[in-house]
Write a protein that holds these residues in place. Sequence first.
Motif, PDB file in Angstrom:
ATOM      1  N   GLY A  67       0.802  -1.216   0.000  1.00 51.19           N
ATOM      2  CA  GLY A  67       0.000   0.000   0.000  1.00 51.19           C
ATOM      3  C   GLY A  67       0.835   1.266   0.000  1.00 51.19           C
ATOM      4  N   THR A  68       2.106   1.117  -0.352  1.00 54.68           N
ATOM      5  CA  THR A  68       2.955   2.305  -0.429  1.00 54.68           C
ATOM      6  C   THR A  68       3.558   2.433  -1.822  1.00 54.68           C
ATOM      7  N   GLU A  93      -3.228   9.249  -2.658  1.00 54.99           N
ATOM      8  CA  GLU A  93      -3.927   9.172  -1.389  1.00 54.99           C
ATOM      9  C   GLU A  93      -5.409   8.868  -1.609  1.00 54.99           C
ATOM     10  N   GLY A  96      -5.830   5.342  -1.799  1.00 62.41           N
ATOM     11  CA  GLY A  96      -5.519   4.553  -0.614  1.00 62.41           C
ATOM     12  C   GLY A  96      -4.045   4.250  -0.425  1.00 62.41           C
ATOM     13  N   PHE A  97      -3.222   4.750  -1.301  1.00 57.50           N
ATOM     14  CA  PHE A  97      -1.790   4.521  -1.125  1.00 57.50           C
ATOM     15  C   PHE A  97      -1.174   5.575  -0.214  1.00 57.50           C
ATOM     16  N   THR A  98      -0.063   5.211   0.359  1.00 55.06           N
ATOM     17  CA  THR A  98       0.725   6.181   1.108  1.00 55.06           C
ATOM     18  C   THR A  98       2.063   6.322   0.403  1.00 55.06           C
ATOM     19  N   ILE A  99       2.627   7.510   0.499  1.00 56.57           N
ATOM     20  CA  ILE A  99       3.872   7.767  -0.214  1.00 56.57           C
ATOM     21  C   ILE A  99       5.076   7.615   0.681  1.00 56.57           C
ATOM     22  N   LEU A 100       6.014   6.838   0.240  1.00 55.68           N
ATOM     23  CA  LEU A 100       7.315   6.765   0.899  1.00 55.68           C
ATOM     24  C   LEU A 100       8.242   7.664   0.112  1.00 55.68           C
TER      25      LEU A 100
END
Lengths: 340, 340
Positions: A67-68, A93, A96-100
């Motif tokens: 999910g990243t 976002e 539903g993804f999060t950013i690294l």
Amino acid sequence: MVKKQNTKADIVDVARAAKVSASTVSRSFNHPNLVNPATRKKIDRAVKKLGYIRNRAAQAMHGKRSGTIGLIVPTIDHAIFAEVVQSFSEVLEATGFTILMASHGFDLDREYQVLRKLLEHRVDGVALIGLNHTEDTFQLLEQQEIPAVAIWNYSDQSRISCVGADNHLAGQLAAQHLLALGHQDIGLIFPATDGNDRALGRMNGAVETLAAAGISVPDEWRFEAPYDIGRAKKVCLEMFQHPHRPKALLCGNDVIAQGAIFAAQSEGLNVPQDMSIIGVGDFKGSAEIEPALSTIRIPAKNIGRISGELIVDLVASGSTTPERILCDVKQIIRNSTTFS
Amino acid sequence: MVKKQNTKADIVDVARAAKVSASTVSRSFNHPNLVNPATRKKIDRAVKKLGYIRNRAAQAMHGKRSGTIGLIVPTIDHAIFAEVVQSFSEVLEATGFTILMASHGFDLDREYQVLRKLLEHRVDGVALIGLNHTEDTFQLLEQQEIPAVAIWNYSDQSRISCVGADNHLAGQLAAQHLLALGHQDIGLIFPATDGNDRALGRMNGAVETLAAAGISVPDEWRFEAPYDIGRAKKVCLEMFQHPHRPKALLCGNDVIAQGAIFAAQSEGLNVPQDMSIIGVGDFKGSAEIEPALSTIRIPAKNIGRISGELIVDLVASGSTTPERILCDVKQIIRNSTTFS
DNA sequence: AATAGTATTGCAAATGTTTTCATAAAAATT
DNA sequence: AATTTTTATGAAAACATTTGCAATACTATT
């Protein structure tokens, strides 16, 4: 009787509290339709009560996606990257993804290290800026078979997916505008071009177009300035001291162009009467500065958004064959250029 | 004989290739001094050959730290956040952390959701912007006992650690400067203050100081402008139409102030002769604009760096008692203010 | 009432790593 | 040469979750 107290709640604590099995709790999160609404309610209550927070790390271990999405930028401290990154992240976002996020400070070897680190975190995909990367970086991407998109530059032969503009064309358009006005005495101010294919492409586009029109830019009218309004202003100030100065300035980006405008104003030169100035980018504020800046528009917001959409597509499909999306650049003629 | 081929190499594949046990491979990464240099070399070779990349997700499951720090910002698309975020991330990356970044678009309820998501990823610590958060957010932070620092604002009673400037004081200093010059007809342009304690603090500081000097700002001289140079310019342009306009403008931040300067110039007003303009922030470019902007300096780079160092400390010590660090603000008087 | 089908749940195995404990080999000490 | 200490390694349990399979309970159909 020793309840675990200090340590945080896990899924079996929740299960115990809700008097169901851990499997059911897990299912209630991942496939809610498979569990009885009444049970689900019990579970939700237990979750609330215990303050349970799911552990994506443990999920990721099951081959599930993390999910990243990894995002590697040279620096975020540039108006232009900030704009791209913002619209990119909005898309992710919403999905539903999060950013690294990590930066490498324009050092391509560090970029490789940073990429490795992101891969250790098992990002589902990676986005990079530009198409200029080390061989190691490309190989790692290919070997790991991870969806990757290069943001900001377009090339029909790119090794990885890309969405961006044709910087070469941007340089051409800028030069064409100056040419069309009738300018001959043209100066160039560009950032350092090593490790920066954006700047290089633009500069080549510009000088080739000028050369085709029979105009060659003498060395003393070629300047290098970093992506920094203060430093750019200083470089221009020096140039303006020179008795024999150009009548028009083609700047590698709008930040430099803004510096040039301020330098001219501080020297009492009238822009555009005494000095025409054109930039590339059309950043925020370029339309508002007085005089409003003529520039070549590179649609940062679009590029960010489209990149975001592309990477989620690639992640969803698992595809790793390059997809290439070209975003248009166009001349935006405002008040900082003329010919008299 | 069916070697697993398609799926990526894991630690036991490496172990097999190096003819050692998985434990040894793991040790070779985490406690290299405990394994024979010769064996280590074999392992390194196997790693290279298989293109093995460690899985932090699996590590994180062992109560080990995830090596990530969550960073929640309203938006990165603001010069000022970009600057803070950049220096923050430089510190973290130098320490081996990776940043999990998310934005909420100035919506504090979304901020809570975003925080939850970051916690699902088991970040080792969290950084937020400002001290204005929902009760839910604070409770979650406390309940999860996770190191947290609020960036950008300082308060000696903050519920979580903070490193930032005193925005109230910044507002005061801006007002004092205008007062010292002798101004009485002062207009205010600020961003919306709900969910934005930075702007609110500055505005309060300014109006209180003016009030103490017996000056009250009439409603028709109070304007609201978003953090956007174009919109700010437009607001000012309208104001300047007004027959009875202020002689000085106190702007909530430098972006608005730049918009104000451009608006004045486009109306043919001389800054500072006809209109004094002061900002807050001292962003990049504020020193270079013509006329150079008078402003109250908030040391974004420092704040970012110190926040980074603080969160690293907090994570290392596991401490969760608030630490509060105040960064100085000071008047930077340049050429956009005068009195005649 | 018997059967078939469906909805709901639990058990246990699996995921990729780290770590504790035990063991074996080598080195140091007597 | 015997004993102790140190160094190097492996086996297995643990981490928090997901999922295939099997079992049970319930509903619908005849």
